[in-house]
Scaffold this motif. Structure first.
Motif, PDB file in Angstrom:
ATOM      1  N   VAL A  99      38.227  47.668  47.876  1.00  0.00           N
ATOM      2  CA  VAL A  99      38.901  47.857  46.595  1.00  0.00           C
ATOM      3  C   VAL A  99      39.632  49.195  46.611  1.00  0.00           C
ATOM      4  O   VAL A  99      39.250  50.114  47.324  1.00  0.00           O
ATOM      5  CB  VAL A  99      37.906  47.846  45.414  1.00  0.00           C
TER       6      VAL A  99
ATOM      7  N   VAL B  97      42.336  44.648  45.236  1.00  0.00           N
ATOM      8  CA  VAL B  97      41.057  44.174  45.765  1.00  0.00           C
ATOM      9  C   VAL B  97      41.380  43.193  46.864  1.00  0.00           C
ATOM     10  O   VAL B  97      42.319  42.396  46.731  1.00  0.00           O
ATOM     11  CB  VAL B  97      40.215  43.468  44.669  1.00  0.00           C
TER      12      VAL B  97
ATOM     13  N   VAL C  50      41.236  49.511  38.496  1.00  0.00           N
ATOM     14  CA  VAL C  50      41.286  48.891  39.823  1.00  0.00           C
ATOM     15  C   VAL C  50      42.693  48.377  40.084  1.00  0.00           C
ATOM     16  O   VAL C  50      43.276  47.682  39.251  1.00  0.00           O
ATOM     17  CB  VAL C  50      40.259  47.740  39.926  1.00  0.00           C
TER      18      VAL C  50
ATOM     19  N   GLU D 292      38.111  42.950  39.946  1.00  0.00           N
ATOM     20  CA  GLU D 292      39.528  42.957  39.559  1.00  0.00           C
ATOM     21  C   GLU D 292      39.716  43.278  38.086  1.00  0.00           C
ATOM     22  O   GLU D 292      40.707  43.881  37.687  1.00  0.00           O
ATOM     23  CB  GLU D 292      40.157  41.588  39.880  1.00  0.00           C
TER      24      GLU D 292
END
Lengths: 971, 328
Positions: A334, A300, A297, A292
């Motif tokens: 993810v 997730v 990103v 995370e």
């Protein structure tokens, strides 16, 4: 791409949508010189994005890329040239072939930063404007494509060959494409295209399609009043029955056909799953924090749904995380702004597993005391087809079943036999290995979910998404413009698809989740390995008194590991018994795979029929003639009168063309290389999908469109629909606009069970016929004698629309079967154990032949699948760790150009008059008999029966007694 | 693939100067990218050799009949296509022509080919920490070993991945290595090392060394050579077994035989007993068969690869006869 990108002034968004600054042609020369300089010497650059100039198809692109970016990814994602496909991602399949200064290379194994001043030519750069190169034109003319995913690479390999050799030999053509894998089996037509592009023809065979016989079984049943009378025979039609190149061929040979893997939406994120390396494990904890924290990103998540069958008595308290039941099962996922960030984030997810005992091979799993896949009895809809998926069957240990099919009194039948043959046969796990991996781009929005899916059933995929997310079907849209092969494994949303939609919902952005090649082998289906015993009792005159089939199939964590119904339906016998067991193992779920169960069943049955013929002293064809002279086998997929008549004609025609009369006794050749011939039969059911609808529109300007959600798995669905509508309306094929692969159109059939054309062509014709009737009603009866365009001009509304759905076959059930006969000639090297198939003759019926060119492609494909299955493919599982060790495309061996025999396809038109077109599918029947025919040919060559697949050197040398194979529990 | 630093070396010396921990050189890059994508290695820096000029030459040391000298960046495709190589070193041309795919042969270099890592599926998967990666187990010994070694396979059962080296060793090739301490010339046969010494490596290339030249001595008059790679598929496939035979003949009589087995051992494997049988004998069916049978004597096949023995026997016999038949 790393976190440094923003600081270097390149936004991620621009990376995603292509940062290429295309320099006008005038500036090329200077820039190229600069490029040449930049290759030489110099300081280290990166990590982090660095400036890279690429000269692609005559334009220079100034990009900003990580040094680790491959040329393939730079072309696809930075420049947006998605014609170059990535399939194996390891240099094993050549789908990503581009030219560097004219030399074909794998762009997936070339770093963009290493290209330097070399000129890159991609599939998009071959044609000059609208003018295709001769090789592209010949790919279209020869139908050297099915799903089309390998086509750009194939074209590039051929183009490079032709550039340096304007009259290549067939062998040179085969060598040039010997690194290009095709899963649909287009090789023979690639050869034909390359030869034709250089003004040559193939020596013989592969480009011939013959209609050898016409068989009429016109139904006396009444048809509905709102459907047209049956068409006359093909010779009286203008379009149907004549070869027509694919309408979308041009898109495929120019790289413009857009597959799910090519879809790019604004703000699209890239996903990667975190998968368990253990085949059976309890997840103790999952730490997402590091993932995370990684810049880029966006979402997730932990996987909340388990996989596999449902326990009839589930435990009251569920585990916190779903149990891992096979190596490769996802536990988390993810989504990030680039694939490399997603990959890195997936590596950062920390999962703690409690490893549990496991079993991965069929024989191991059947043993008493084997580790259990399920603690109790389970049920599941059959994912692999081929029987064994009924609810409520008994279960002992990992063994579930049997699924039974009984007729007459088998024990009495066998007792009455004057002679019998029997044997145990083993077949291996075959993975589908579609060139385009499973994957989706899921776009979750307030007003609904849109999913671009590599799917063979847009409607079935939509229905699963709607069910899982509790959405009305009206709010789920599935789009499958083009798809790169499915073969039975792409009917559902898939656990990966569900994950992508969840990630999209969470991140508030579209999410692309394409599986990688390894996941494709592990997670999305396979043809189960089987062990089967078959016993056949007979009289000395060849009539059958009893057949018993008992089978065990490794269905992984699913059900449906059966061996089909060949044993009980191909030949008439009053007393038959089939008992088929599923055996659970800690491996990925088995799935339907091109005629589920039938090739396995044929491999055993057709070898034993040959053994029986030999024991009686009859020719194998004569025995089959005798059996088909008796009463048939009624019921779905049965051997009814029409089927038996077709089979008889096919045997005669095939024997003549193949030269069956030259067949010698088994093992007649001296020397190490022994030649043999053999044959086997195919049968498939006429499975009619009534959920097959379309809409035809006629516009006032005379233009015509047909719409259905049906997808094109490689069949040539667009062309098929256009041909049918054009025939009915008396226009040209090119005049019909075909809109398919989108659930916003009327629901079309899934492409499974060879149902696509058997389902959708009849309503296509009916809808076209209804349009005409509406038109005449609207503008007057005198319009019947006018050209359509002239009549349409008189319409008072902008367009007329007619829908039609597939009506039940006239006369109703039972639907019989249809099939074919295949003949194989092999050479067996008894010193090395290598079998080579040199020639195949395939004589098939598929109702009314719509497009011989396309049918031939499908039959070539079925045969190539069969050869690959018979001789090469095998999943290797490491029993100590429960992992597949050859989850790639070099050690998982798929037949290539040089394994392609000369194939002669002969078609028989069969008019049964039971629906508006009589057109059947051919994908599955063409695959069923191939391995069995090869096995019979191998026996004829060496005089020894090989009762296991693949018939590779270890198996052959063991059968020949040249090596003592250590007794091992395989599969 | 993890990101890395990238440099284009301007010269071999400049490349060698950069070698050290976390630094890897890239020639064709085929095998390297395969390992990087699998995550088997994650170098800090890649040093690109492809920009250095003059490393892709094929030449004869003197006139047309001297030693064959190959620059380390010569592609397999260039070797396969070279008229002089085809004429004088036919077994090498054959080996190159049957390596990998046409696309890969256009990219892969002879230097990279010799130092590529094994194709063992346990080694190639990040899921298995095998001996070759510093782990304690060779998973192949008790596992899926269909394609593994049948001799010298007690510690680590890989087979050497370079089928081209099967031919090179048979021709008595040498490699020139250059490092920070200078140059040395090593017979290729000694360049490769068995896992007993160090399972983590396949050759004796130093950490700061590069291959700068591959040299094949000019064949003696009357030399016949042949190469055969036995695969399951004829399209791209790894060998079940391959063999190169170089015979120095006086009429039908073999003065000296060089017989190298590939895909049999962790290194290209000299079939010494076979060579001894042929030495001084007329090469005929009987001699070839006796030599072929000797090739696998003492082999220690694993549970799933005993089938390789008859294959090796067959192709050794056939290739000896082909070499004798093709003598110049």
């Amino acid at each position: 791409m790393s976190e440094d990108d923003e600081t270097r002034g390149i936004t991620r968004r621009s990376f995603l949508t292509g940062t290429g600054i295309t320099v006008a042609a005038a500036g090329i020369l200077k820039t190229t010189e600069a490029l040449a300089e930049s290759v030489k010497g110099g300081a280290a650059v990166g990590p982090g994005a660095v400036p890279v100039s690429l000269k692609v198809n005559g334009s220079v692109h100034q990009l900003s890329l990580e040094p680790s970016t491959t040329l393939a990814d730079a072309l696809r994602f930075s420049i947006g040239l998605t014609g170059t496909k990535v399939v194996c991602d390891r240099g094993s399949c050549s789908a990503c072939t581009v030219h560097l200064d004219g030399t074909p290379v794998c762009s997936c194994m070339t770093l963009a930063v290493d290209v330097g001043a070399r000129a890159v030519t991609t599939i998009e750069g071959l044609a000059r404007g609208d003018k295709l190169t001769p090789i592209q034109e010949q790919f279209i003319a020869n139908d050297a494509m099915q799903c089309g995913f390998c086509t750009p690479g194939m074209v590039m390999s051929c183009a490079a060959l032709l550039a340096r050799n304007n009259k290549p030999s067939l062998d040179e053509v085969k060598t040039a494409v010997s690194g290009n894998l095709c899963r649909c089996g287009t090789y023979p037509k690639v050869f034909a295209a390359a030869m034709a592009a250089s003004g040559q023809k193939l020596p013989r065979g592969s480009d011939v399609v013959t209609h050898a016989a016409e068989l009429h079984f016109e139904s006396k049943a009444e048809r509905p009043a709102d459907e047209p009378p049956p068409w006359p025979v093909n010779s009286k039609l203008k379009i149907v029955g004549k070869s027509h190149p694919r309408l979308d061929g041009r898109l495929k040979v120019t790289g413009k056909a857009r597959y799910t893997a090519d879809v790019r939406l604004p703000g699209m994120l890239f996903a990667r799953r975190v998968v368990s390396p253990h085949p059976h494990a309890r997840v103790k904890s999952i730490d997402l924090s590091a993932a995370e924290r990684l810049p880029g990103v966006k979402a997730v998540m932990i996987v909340g749904r388990g996989e596999g069958a449902k326990l009839r008595n589930p435990p009251k308290v569920a585990d916190k995380f779903p149990l891992v039941l096979y190596a490769g099962q996802a536990v988390a996922a993810v989504a990030a702004t680039s694939q490399s960030i997603a990959d890195e984030a997936a590596r950062l997810v920390k999962v703690e597993y409690e490893r549990l005992p496991f079993v991965v091979e069929l024989d191991d799993a059947r043993r008493d005391g084997a580790p259990l896949v399920y603690p109790g009895a389970v049920d599941m809809g059959g994912s692999a087809g081929g029987g064994g998926a009924q609810k409520g069957l008994a279960q002992k240990g990992n063994v579930r079943g049997p699924s039974k099919r009984d007729k007459g009194d088998v024990d009495a039948g066998l007792k009455a036999a004057e002679l019998s043959v029997d044997g145990e046969f083993k077949t291996q796990v075959q993975t589908h290995s579609a060139l385009e991996t499973h994957g989706v781009v899921a776009d979750w929005r307030e007003d609904g979910l849109t999913v671009y899916a590599s799917s063979q059933g847009t409607t079935s995929v939509r229905d699963e998404f709607a069910t899982v997310f509790d959405l009305p079907k009206s709010k789920v849209r599935i789009i499958t413009e083009f798809m790169g092969g499915g073969f039975g494994a792409k009917f559902g949303a898939g656990s990966f698809g569900i994950l992508a939609a969840q990630l999209s919902k969470k991140a508030g952005a579209p999410v692309r989740l394409m599986l990688d090649r390894k996941e494709e082998h592990l997670c999305v289906g396979n043809r189960p390995s089987t062990v089967q015993t078959v016993k056949i009792g007979a009289k000395k005159d060849g009539s059958l008194t009893g057949i018993v089939v008992t089978s065990w199939g490794n269905s992984g964590i699913a059900t449906g590991g059966g061996v089909g119904w060949m044993g009980t339906s191909l030949y008439a016998c009053d007393n038959t018994r089939s008992e088929q067991y599923d055996v659970f193992t800690h491996t990925g779920a088995a799935a339907a795979f091109r005629a589920p169960g039938q090739p396995q069943g044929a491999f055993a049955l057709e070898q034993l029929m040959d053994e029986l013929a030999e024991k009686i002293g009859m020719d194998p064809l004569a025995l089959r003639d005798k059996l088909d002279a008796g009463p048939g086998v009624p019921g779905p997929g049965g051997n009814d009168e029409a089927t038996r008549a077709a089979r008889k004609a096919e045997r005669q025609i095939g024997a003549e063309r193949f030269g069956w009369s030259k067949r010698r006794p088994a093992g007649a050749d001296g020397g190490p290389k022994k030649r043999g011939i053999g044959m086997a039969q195919s049968m498939w059911g006429r499975f009619v999908d009534l959920d097959a609808s379309c809409e035809v529109r006629l516009h006032r300007d005379g233009s015509i469109e047909i719409m259905s959600s049906v997808q094109d798995i490689g069949t040539g669905t667009r062309t098929a629909l256009a041909m049918v509508v054009a025939e009915e309306l008396g226009v040209r094929v090119e005049d019909v606009a075909v809109k398919i692969g989108d659930t916003q159109y009327p629901a079309g059939p899934s492409s499974g069970g060879s149902k696509t054309l058997l389902g959708i062509t009849a309503p296509a014709r009916v809808a076209a016929w209804r349009i005409k009737e509406q038109l005449y009603k609207a503008v007057g009866e005198q319009a019947r004698s006018m050209p359509l365009k002239k009549a349409a001009a008189k319409m008072t509304t902008e367009h007329l629309s007619a829908q039609a759905s597939r009506s039940p076959d006239y006369g109703g059930d039972p639907h019989g079967g249809y099939g074919g006969v295949q003949f194989a000639e092999v050479v067996v090297d008894v010193e090395t154990g290598v079998v080579k198939v040199e020639r195949m003759v395939a004589v098939h019926d598929c109702g009314r032949v719509l497009n011989p060119l396309a049918v031939q492609s499908q039959i070539n494909g079925g045969i190539l699948h069969g050869i690959s299955y018979a001789l090469y493919e095998e999943r290797h599982m490491d029993r100590a760790t429960g992992r597949m060790v050859n989850a790639n495309l070099d050690q998982y061996k798929i037949a290539g150009a040089k394994e392609t025999p000369e194939i002669e396809v002969v078609l028989i038109d069969q008019y049964i008059g039971r629906n508006a077109t009589d057109i059947h599918g051919i994908g599955e029947p063409a695959n069923i008999p191939t391995a069995a025919a090869i096995a019979n040919a191998v026996y004829n060559a060496i005089g020894v029966r090989v009762r296991e697949l693949p018939m590779n050197p270890p198996a052959l040398l063991a059968a020949l007694g040249k090596v003592n194979r250590v007794k091992e529990a395989k599969r | 693939m993890k990101s890395f630093e990238w440099t284009n070396a301007a010269s071999l010396d400049e490349a060698i100067a950069q070698l050290g921990t976390g630094v890897m050189v890239k020639a064709g890059g085929v095998d390297l990218l395969d390992r990087l994508k699998e995550g088997l290695e994650s170098p800090r820096r890649l040093v690109n050799l492809r920009g250095i000029g003059g490393l892709d030459n094929i030449r004869s040391s003197t006139g047309d009949d001297g030693d064959l000298v190959l620059g380390p960046l010569t592609t397999l495709a260039a070797i396969e296509a070279h008229a002089g190589v085809r004429k004088r070193f036919g077994a090498l041309a054959e080996a190159c022509a049957h390596a990998a795919t046409p696309q890969i042969r256009n990219m892969a270099t002879i230097g990279g080919n010799l130092v590529q890592r094994p194709r063992c599926w346990y080694f190639r998967s990040a899921d298995f920490n095998c001996r070759k990666k510093g782990g304690e187990v060779c998973f192949a010994l008790e596992g899926e070993n269909q394609y593994h070694a049948i001799v010298a396979n007690k510690v680590c059962a890989i087979v050497h991945p370079s089928s081209v080296s099967t031919a090179l060793v048979a021709y008595g090739a040498t490699v020139k290595l250059k490092g920070k301490a200078g140059e040395r010339v090593v017979p290729l046969e000694q360049f490769f090392v068995l896992p007993d010494k160090d399972p983590r490596r396949e050759n004796q290339l130093g950490a700061d060394e590069l291959i700068t030249e591959v040299r094949l001595p000019a064949p003696a008059k009357g030399t016949g050579a042949a190469y055969h790679k036995q695969t399951e598929k004829e399209s791209f496939d790894w060998p079940l077994a391959d063999v190169a035979v170089v015979l120095e003949l006086d009429g039908r009589t073999c003065k000296r035989a060089s017989i190298i087995l590939g895909a049999a051992a962790p290194v290209p494997w000299r079939a010494k007993s076979s060579e001894a049988i042929l030495g001084g004998r007329a090469v005929d069916e009987h001699a070839a068969e006796a030599a072929a049978n000797a090739a696998v004597q003492g082999a220690t096949p694993l549970a799933k690869n005993a089938y390789k023995l008859p294959i090796v026997r067959a192709i050794v016999r056939r290739t000896i006869l082909a070499a004798a038949g093709g003598a110049a």
